[in-house]
Design a protein around this motif. Structure first.
Motif, short mmCIF file in Angstrom:
data_model
loop_
_atom_site.label_atom_id
_atom_site.label_comp_id
_atom_site.label_asym_id
_atom_site.label_seq_id
_atom_site.Cartn_x
_atom_site.Cartn_y
_atom_site.Cartn_z
N ASP A 182 0.82 -1.22 0.00
CA ASP A 182 0.00 0.00 0.00
C ASP A 182 0.85 1.26 0.00
OD1 ASP A 182 -2.34 -1.51 0.07
OD2 ASP A 182 -2.77 -1.11 2.19
N GLU A 183 1.95 1.25 0.75
CA GLU A 183 2.79 2.44 0.86
C GLU A 183 3.42 2.85 -0.47
OE1 GLU A 183 6.97 0.39 2.35
OE2 GLU A 183 5.50 1.02 3.84
N ASP A 184 3.48 1.93 -1.43
CA ASP A 184 4.07 2.25 -2.74
C ASP A 184 3.06 2.79 -3.75
OD1 ASP A 184 6.61 1.56 -1.97
OD2 ASP A 184 6.53 -0.47 -2.81
N ILE A 185 1.79 2.84 -3.38
CA ILE A 185 0.76 3.27 -4.35
C ILE A 185 1.00 4.70 -4.85
CG2 ILE A 185 -1.70 3.86 -4.56
CD1 ILE A 185 -1.04 0.92 -5.09
N PRO A 186 1.30 5.69 -4.01
CA PRO A 186 1.54 7.03 -4.56
C PRO A 186 2.65 7.04 -5.61
CG PRO A 186 1.22 7.18 -2.19
CD PRO A 186 1.33 5.71 -2.53
N SER A 187 3.74 6.33 -5.34
CA SER A 187 4.84 6.27 -6.32
C SER A 187 4.42 5.54 -7.58
CB SER A 187 6.06 5.57 -5.71
OG SER A 187 6.60 6.33 -4.66
N LEU A 188 3.64 4.47 -7.41
CA LEU A 188 3.17 3.71 -8.58
C LEU A 188 2.25 4.57 -9.44
CD1 LEU A 188 3.18 1.00 -10.10
CD2 LEU A 188 1.10 0.44 -8.83
N ILE A 189 1.38 5.33 -8.82
CA ILE A 189 0.48 6.22 -9.58
C ILE A 189 1.31 7.21 -10.39
CG2 ILE A 189 -1.21 8.08 -9.35
CD1 ILE A 189 -2.45 6.41 -7.04
N ASN A 190 2.35 7.77 -9.79
CA ASN A 190 3.24 8.68 -10.53
C ASN A 190 3.95 7.96 -11.67
OD1 ASN A 190 2.59 10.93 -8.98
ND2 ASN A 190 4.22 10.54 -7.51
N ALA A 191 4.39 6.74 -11.42
CA ALA A 191 5.07 5.96 -12.45
C ALA A 191 4.14 5.70 -13.63
CB ALA A 191 5.56 4.63 -11.87
N ILE A 192 2.92 5.32 -13.34
CA ILE A 192 1.94 5.03 -14.39
C ILE A 192 1.57 6.31 -15.14
CG2 ILE A 192 -0.42 4.25 -14.82
CD1 ILE A 192 0.06 2.25 -12.45
N ALA A 193 1.38 7.40 -14.40
CA ALA A 193 1.03 8.68 -15.04
C ALA A 193 2.12 9.12 -16.01
CB ALA A 193 0.79 9.74 -13.98
N SER A 194 3.37 8.85 -15.65
CA SER A 194 4.48 9.27 -16.51
C SER A 194 4.48 8.53 -17.85
CB SER A 194 5.82 9.06 -15.81
OG SER A 194 6.15 7.69 -15.75
N LEU A 195 3.79 7.39 -17.90
CA LEU A 195 3.75 6.60 -19.14
C LEU A 195 2.66 7.05 -20.10
CD1 LEU A 195 4.27 3.07 -17.55
CD2 LEU A 195 5.99 4.51 -18.67
N LYS A 196 1.74 7.88 -19.60
CA LYS A 196 0.65 8.40 -20.42
C LYS A 196 -0.13 7.27 -21.12
CE LYS A 196 2.63 12.94 -21.13
NZ LYS A 196 3.79 13.04 -20.34
#
Length: 151
Positions: free
Chosen positions: A62-76
């Motif tokens: 769960d603690e990695d979700i904010p970073s994962l959301i940013n990672a996914i957003a960067s992929l467009k």
């Protein structure tokens, strides 16, 4: 000897309707972006391709979700994943499971007896892992301990 591991605060991330011809590139980009951010991806599960589309799910803390959301957003990406947080991962592991029979049946029997719903299931040669809702985790853990004789 069979052992049970219980891990709380697990999120399930699901990408549905991935065009089969784009799957490898998409997953490579997602996993690369996650690795660059030190995000621990586990329990990768993919549906068998029977049409032009497939689906992939995996777990992250769960603690990695904010970073994962940013990672996914960067992929467009064209479609955002479904993310479900606050779950529990239960793992039954034992050397005797290597090429043993009946373990999947016993595992699912225990989960059913607990009236739990597995959100994601994966296996390895000597283990079975399932993610269940937090509200179902105590009874699922109890039934797995009973079924496999784990104190």
């Amino acid at each position: 000897m069979t052992k049970l591991t219980v891990t709380e605060h697990i999120s399930v991330v699901t990408f549905g309707s991935i065009p089969s011809d784009k799957e490898n590139e998409m997953l490579l980009n997602i996993f690369r972006s996650a690795a660059e951010r030190n995000i621990c991806i586990d329990m990768i599960s993919k549906t068998y391709v029977t049409t032009d589309y497939t689906a992939v799910a995996f777990t992250v803390p769960d603690e990695d979700i904010p970073s994962l959301i940013n990672a996914i957003a960067s992929l467009k990406l064209k479609r955002a994943p479904m993310i479900s947080c606050g779950h529990v991962k239960l793992i039954i592991k034992g050397e005797e499971m290597d090429c043993g029979t009946g373990y999947a049946f016993r595992f699912m029997s225990a989960i059913k007896s607990a009236q739990a719903t597995p959100l994601l299931i994966t296996t390895a040669v000597d283990e079975i892992s399932a993610v269940v809702r937090h509200s179902e985790s105590v009874s699922a853990e109890e039934m797995l301990r009973k079924e496999f004789g784990i104190k």
